[in-house]
Design an enzyme around this catalytic site. Structure first.
Site, PDB file in Angstrom:
ATOM      1  N   SER A 261     -19.902 -19.877  22.842  1.00 46.42           N
ATOM      2  CA  SER A 261     -20.316 -20.509  21.577  1.00 46.42           C
ATOM      3  C   SER A 261     -21.411 -19.703  20.879  1.00 46.42           C
ATOM      4  CB  SER A 261     -20.765 -21.953  21.800  1.00 46.42           C
ATOM      5  OG  SER A 261     -21.711 -22.040  22.829  1.00 46.42           O
ATOM      6  N   HIS A 291     -15.515 -23.632  28.950  1.00 52.71           N
ATOM      7  CA  HIS A 291     -16.876 -23.647  28.379  1.00 52.71           C
ATOM      8  C   HIS A 291     -17.282 -25.123  28.188  1.00 52.71           C
ATOM      9  CE1 HIS A 291     -20.382 -22.282  26.342  1.00 52.71           C
ATOM     10  NE2 HIS A 291     -19.902 -22.048  25.133  1.00 52.71           N
ATOM     11  N   HIS A 338     -20.139 -20.294  37.383  1.00 49.47           N
ATOM     12  CA  HIS A 338     -20.758 -19.787  36.155  1.00 49.47           C
ATOM     13  C   HIS A 338     -20.620 -18.264  36.107  1.00 49.47           C
ATOM     14  CE1 HIS A 338     -23.659 -19.211  32.906  1.00 49.47           C
ATOM     15  NE2 HIS A 338     -23.361 -20.456  32.598  1.00 49.47           N
ATOM     16  N   ARG A 347     -30.221 -27.079  34.617  1.00 48.90           N
ATOM     17  CA  ARG A 347     -29.840 -28.157  33.695  1.00 48.90           C
ATOM     18  C   ARG A 347     -29.178 -29.292  34.482  1.00 48.90           C
ATOM     19  NH1 ARG A 347     -26.274 -24.651  29.630  1.00 48.90           N
ATOM     20  NH2 ARG A 347     -25.388 -24.120  31.673  1.00 48.90           N
ATOM     21  N   ASP A 393     -22.402 -29.134  33.226  1.00 54.36           N
ATOM     22  CA  ASP A 393     -21.360 -30.112  32.920  1.00 54.36           C
ATOM     23  C   ASP A 393     -21.018 -31.016  34.097  1.00 54.36           C
ATOM     24  OD1 ASP A 393     -20.945 -29.152  30.248  1.00 54.36           O
ATOM     25  OD2 ASP A 393     -20.024 -27.378  31.136  1.00 54.36           O
TER      26      ASP A 393
HETATM   27  N1  AMX Z   1     -13.077 -23.743  40.793  1.00 47.62           N
HETATM   28  C1  AMX Z   1     -12.085 -22.951  41.264  1.00 47.62           C
HETATM   29  N2  AMX Z   1     -12.048 -21.624  41.126  1.00 47.62           N
HETATM   30  C2  AMX Z   1     -13.083 -21.072  40.481  1.00 47.62           C
HETATM   31  C3  AMX Z   1     -14.170 -21.802  39.990  1.00 47.62           C
HETATM   32  C4  AMX Z   1     -14.128 -23.211  40.151  1.00 47.62           C
HETATM   33  N3  AMX Z   1     -15.069 -24.007  39.663  1.00 47.62           N
HETATM   34  N4  AMX Z   1     -15.050 -20.973  39.412  1.00 47.62           N
HETATM   35  C5  AMX Z   1     -14.531 -19.725  39.524  1.00 47.62           C
HETATM   36  N5  AMX Z   1     -13.332 -19.783  40.170  1.00 47.62           N
HETATM   37  C6  AMX Z   1     -12.399 -18.703  40.410  1.00 47.62           C
HETATM   38  C7  AMX Z   1     -11.996 -18.092  39.075  1.00 47.62           C
HETATM   39  O1  AMX Z   1     -10.971 -18.875  38.454  1.00 47.62           O
HETATM   40  C8  AMX Z   1     -11.544 -16.713  39.518  1.00 47.62           C
HETATM   41  O2  AMX Z   1     -10.280 -16.843  40.120  1.00 47.62           O
HETATM   42  P1  AMX Z   1      -9.118 -15.713  39.898  1.00 47.62           P
HETATM   43  O3  AMX Z   1      -9.727 -14.446  40.387  1.00 47.62           O
HETATM   44  O4  AMX Z   1      -7.987 -16.216  40.719  1.00 47.62           O
HETATM   45  O5  AMX Z   1      -8.852 -15.694  38.416  1.00 47.62           O
HETATM   46  C9  AMX Z   1     -12.536 -16.380  40.642  1.00 47.62           C
HETATM   47  O6  AMX Z   1     -13.044 -17.649  41.106  1.00 47.62           O
HETATM   48  C10 AMX Z   1     -13.703 -15.522  40.170  1.00 47.62           C
HETATM   49  O7  AMX Z   1     -14.332 -16.150  39.075  1.00 47.62           O
HETATM   50  P2  AMX Z   1     -15.910 -15.983  38.846  1.00 47.62           P
HETATM   51  O8  AMX Z   1     -16.167 -14.524  38.629  1.00 47.62           O
HETATM   52  O9  AMX Z   1     -16.656 -16.667  39.922  1.00 47.62           O
HETATM   53  O10 AMX Z   1     -16.140 -16.834  37.534  1.00 47.62           O
HETATM   54  P3  AMX Z   1     -15.977 -16.378  36.006  1.00 47.62           P
HETATM   55  O11 AMX Z   1     -17.245 -15.729  35.586  1.00 47.62           O
HETATM   56  O12 AMX Z   1     -14.715 -15.623  35.783  1.00 47.62           O
HETATM   57  O13 AMX Z   1     -15.806 -17.790  35.275  1.00 47.62           O
HETATM   58  C11 AMX Z   1     -16.326 -20.049  34.865  1.00 47.62           C
HETATM   59  C12 AMX Z   1     -16.894 -18.664  35.101  1.00 47.62           C
HETATM   60  C13 AMX Z   1     -17.446 -20.996  34.480  1.00 47.62           C
HETATM   61  C14 AMX Z   1     -15.330 -19.975  33.692  1.00 47.62           C
HETATM   62  C15 AMX Z   1     -15.618 -20.535  36.137  1.00 47.62           C
HETATM   63  O14 AMX Z   1     -16.582 -20.667  37.179  1.00 47.62           O
HETATM   64  C16 AMX Z   1     -14.880 -21.852  35.956  1.00 47.62           C
HETATM   65  O15 AMX Z   1     -13.717 -21.842  35.547  1.00 47.62           O
HETATM   66  N6  AMX Z   1     -15.536 -23.021  36.255  1.00 47.62           N
HETATM   67  C17 AMX Z   1     -14.944 -24.324  36.010  1.00 47.62           C
HETATM   68  C18 AMX Z   1     -15.057 -24.686  34.530  1.00 47.62           C
HETATM   69  C19 AMX Z   1     -16.481 -24.983  34.135  1.00 47.62           C
HETATM   70  O16 AMX Z   1     -17.202 -25.731  34.795  1.00 47.62           O
HETATM   71  N7  AMX Z   1     -16.906 -24.422  32.991  1.00 47.62           N
HETATM   72  C20 AMX Z   1     -18.236 -24.708  32.419  1.00 47.62           C
HETATM   73  C21 AMX Z   1     -19.184 -23.538  32.534  1.00 47.62           C
HETATM   74  C22 AMX Z   1     -20.509 -23.858  31.883  1.00 47.62           C
HETATM   75  C23 AMX Z   1     -20.343 -23.983  30.401  1.00 47.62           C
HETATM   76  O17 AMX Z   1     -20.028 -23.018  29.718  1.00 47.62           O
HETATM   77  N8  AMX Z   1     -20.510 -25.147  29.845  1.00 47.62           N
END
Ligand code: AMX
Length: 461
Positions: A261, A291, A338, A347, A393
């Site tokens: 964002s 996000h 994250h 937070r 979140d």
């Molecule tokens: N549950 C399951 N798998 C997860 C995970 C979770 N909460 N968080 C990361 N992973 C997985 C990824 O999908 C990725 O898998 P892949 O290699 O098979 O594609 C692997 O772990 C490596 O990812 P990462 O480097 O740890 O995370 P990232 O930087 O690529 O992504 C984020 C970060 C937040 C998108 C991810 O942790 C996620 O999808 N979390 C759940 C959604 C969420 O809570 N989003 C809110 C974030 C905060 C915000 O912006 N408000």
């Protein structure tokens, strides 16, 4: 010579830009001028200094970890979490002005801190509250536009469309069309930003009351602060909920510049799209489930778990089974992980602290805490998740449900209203510092293959 009396709305000085300039704006302008001189010096004397090196993996993996942006309002440390102008969330909860007898900081104070770089006094916070109160009128056509949408339209879509409909009010767009000097851009962007922040709670409340409360709208209460008045217009006058809104609006405001964002608002603003266009773009990014939409996903996920288990407080074993089932289905656990953080999000901790103080026996809150005991261990087992800890979140929805705001599809709009504080303060800085249009270089896989084979040189410029 400039003579600025910060405490006068109308100052008498020779530079016409400062005539009628409000106190906060004049102070911001002075700060920005100082920083602009500092940056000029940095670029002149250290412009060639290397700050980072980029690996092929980063180019393919969301540019993770590349230092490529300046955002003055906050800085995210992977272990300590977010600091706004150097202040952590616990420090802000302690030091920022509050309503008399209140326990949570006023988001107006955080906005001042992000914009000016100093902690505000009570009077300064009051000044911002009054300014936003005065500017909160929304033209009728914005509500008419929203009324034309099917009521079931997702609240984030309505929010984004409402912001776009308000773009008719952009002072920057009007001034640019008439023709203004580059040195004046910041002034109009500042005015648009203040107007937009002032109007967002009303827009958001309109969407909420239209979608969920049969269109029975509630007028503003001018005696209340920005977040308190927002809570009131949503229809929640419980003191606990008002305190929660002040905390919520403070902790969601900014998370440095690279998140979707913030980065989108900055990127779109860099094309000199006005603050309405830039912020609406940022909100479309916030509406993504990875996000800001994660806050609704958390409650949805917990609701589904409760439904499957027949309600009540699930045991750790039951939660573990449900987490493993979610992962086996190829889904993420919402609220965990994250891109930058590597520890529990402060937070999340601030909200946990709020809950321990005000609602320690709430069942949903206790489920959130039990999920927190179970999920990190399982995510660590996967071996690929870089941060197994909860983010903001994971906790926010449970607090809202406690006070009766059950409609989880609306939660990201609350996040969006708060996020305006950080990304629009940042946009003011972007224009005040004269940042150029953003345009990183992209390459093709064929180019990368040739580069690896030594057939091509890296781009230099
Ligand atoms: N549950 C399951 N798998 C997860 C995970 C979770 N909460 N968080 C990361 N992973 C997985 C990824 O999908 C990725 O898998 P892949 O290699 O098979 O594609 C692997 O772990 C490596 O990812 P990462 O480097 O740890 O995370 P990232 O930087 O690529 O992504 C984020 C970060 C937040 C998108 C991810 O942790 C996620 O999808 N979390 C759940 C959604 C969420 O809570 N989003 C809110 C974030 C905060 C915000 O912006 N408000």
């Amino acid at each position: 010579m400039r003579l600025i009396n910060y405490f006068c709305e109308n100052v008498t000085i020779s530079n016409y830009n400062f005539v009628y300039m409000g106190y906060i704006k004049a102070k911001f302008h002075d700060k920005a001028e100082e920083v602009a001189v500092e940056i000029k010096d940095l670029l002149k004397n250290h412009g060639d200094k290397q700050i980072d090196e980029v690996h092929v993996s980063q180019v393919y993996q969301g540019m993770r970890g590349i230092t490529g942006l300046v955002s003055e309002t906050s800085l995210l440390d992977p272990t300590d979490g977010i600091r706004f102008r150097g202040y952590s969330i616990p420090e802000l909860r302690d030091k920022l002005p509050k309503v008399p007898g209140g326990s949570e900081p006023l988001p107006e104070g955080l906005f001042y801190l992000m914009l000016i770089g100093e902690l505000p006094s009570e009077e300064e916070v009051q000044h911002i509250s009054n300014t936003w109160g005065r500017r909160s009128q929304i033209p009728r056509h914005v509500f008419n536009t929203i009324d034309k949408l099917p009521v079931e339209t997702h609240p984030m879509t309505q929010f984004s469309i409402g912001i776009m409909a308000m773009q008719t009010e952009s002072l920057f767009a009007k001034a640019y069309a008439k023709g203004i000097s580059k040195s004046e851009y910041w002034d109009y962007v500042y005015e648009d930003s203040m107007n937009l922040i002032a109007r967002l709670p009303r827009l958001a409340a309109y969407i909420y009351r239209r979608k969920y409360k049969g269109g029975q709208h509630i007028g503003p209460d001018p005696s209340l602060d920005w977040a308190g008045n927002f809570a009131h217009m949503l229809g929640y006058d419980d003191e606990g909920f008002l305190a929660l809104m002040r905390l919520y609006m403070t902790i969601h405001a900014d998370h440095e510049g690279g998140n979707v964002s913030a980065h989108t608002t900055h990127l779109v603003g860099s094309a000199l799209s006005d603050p309405y266009l830039a912020f609406a773009a940022g909100m479309n990014g916030l509406a993504g489930p990875l996000h800001g939409l994660a806050n609704q996903e958390v409650i949805r996920w917990i609701d589904q778990m409760r439904e499957e288990l027949g309600g009540g407080l699930p045991s750790k074993e039951e939660i573990e089974q449900y987490v493993r089932k979610t992962l086996a289905e190829g889904k993420v656990i919402p609220g965990y992980g994250h891109a930058v953080l590597r520890k529990t999000d402060p937070r999340f901790t601030a909200q946990m602290d709020f809950a321990k103080k005000h609602l320690p026996n709430d069942e949903l809150v206790n489920i959130v805490w039990r999920v927190y005991e179970v999920v990190p261990g399982i995510l660590k087992e996967l071996g690929k998740v870089k941060n197994p800890w909860p983010n903001v979140d994971a906790h926010s929805g449970s607090l809202l449900v406690h006070y009766g705001l059950m409609e989880y599809e609306f939660y990201t709009v609350l996040f969006g209203v708060s996020r305006s504080l950080g990304v629009l303060a940042s946009l003011c800085w972007d224009r005040a510092l004269g940042f150029p249009i953003e345009r990183p270089k992209s390459v093709t896989t064929q180019w990368i293959r040739k580069f690896i084979n030594g057939e091509l040189e890296a781009y230099d410029d």
